[in-house]
Scaffold this active site. Sequence first.
Site, mmCIF file in Angstrom:
data_model
loop_
_atom_site.group_PDB
_atom_site.id
_atom_site.type_symbol
_atom_site.label_atom_id
_atom_site.label_comp_id
_atom_site.label_asym_id
_atom_site.label_seq_id
_atom_site.Cartn_x
_atom_site.Cartn_y
_atom_site.Cartn_z
ATOM 1 C CE1 TYR A 67 0.682 2.270 3.995
ATOM 2 C CE2 TYR A 67 0.540 -0.622 4.683
ATOM 3 C CZ TYR A 67 0.985 1.101 4.794
ATOM 4 O OH TYR A 67 1.244 1.458 6.056
ATOM 5 C CB CYS A 68 2.044 3.471 -1.725
ATOM 6 S SG CYS A 68 0.563 3.768 -2.603
ATOM 7 N NE ARG A 69 3.071 10.112 -0.988
ATOM 8 C CZ ARG A 69 4.515 10.313 -1.764
ATOM 9 N NH1 ARG A 69 3.867 11.002 -2.892
ATOM 10 N NH2 ARG A 69 5.561 10.916 -1.310
ATOM 11 C CB CYS A 73 0.614 6.928 -4.487
ATOM 12 S SG CYS A 73 1.715 5.934 -3.851
#
Length: 220
Positions: A177-179, A183
């Site tokens: 996962y990221c932002r 993203c």
Amino acid sequence: MADHGAKAALYDALAESAKALANGRRAELVDVLAQGERSVEDLAAEIDQTVANTSQHLQRLLRSGLVESRREGTRIYYSLSSPVVGDLWRTMRRAAQEHVAGLEQLAADYLGDRSKLRTMTRDDLRARLRAGDVVVLDVRPETEFAAGHIRGAVSIPITDLKSRLGDIPDGADVVAYCRGPYCVYADEAVRVLTRKGVAAARLEDGFPEWVEARLPVSGG
């Protein structure tokens, strides 16, 4: 009858937050600051602008009350003034997804083909975390991980992933996962891991949405 000039002034003030966000670079800044506090220099690098231009955008957000700042030595750090600002940005984004023509194509041009990427919902990830049968990778920069992350996640920034593949247990099922939904870091992580034969999926959105759903977090 109430004075119409006073009413107009009220509605102008109510629209001030939207006016401050009516610029793509300022929207990018809010998106990054939703992950946690950052310096002007870091923010300039993130949105690919000069420090001077970034400072001007930040001053506009500051005047509108959407961000706040503090000084540490020669550096100035910015953060969102409250969680409501993050909510506002996500609401604007959802409205655009529903009503702005051509947005899907613009997203595809930036993110590439996502059709072959596995995804996982927040609810499914929470269940897998409880079961302890998944490795969760936070592929954002380390500063953002330190500011807050999904409880149980491991920090491997996307820039370090290829050199740290050995840190991932053999046979692991991985979720990156990221932002947020736009993203690219999590997408890139899933592609890298899949090419290496690792079973990998991306979280359907990102860390701010996890926080918004009041799911377990650590740090910050």
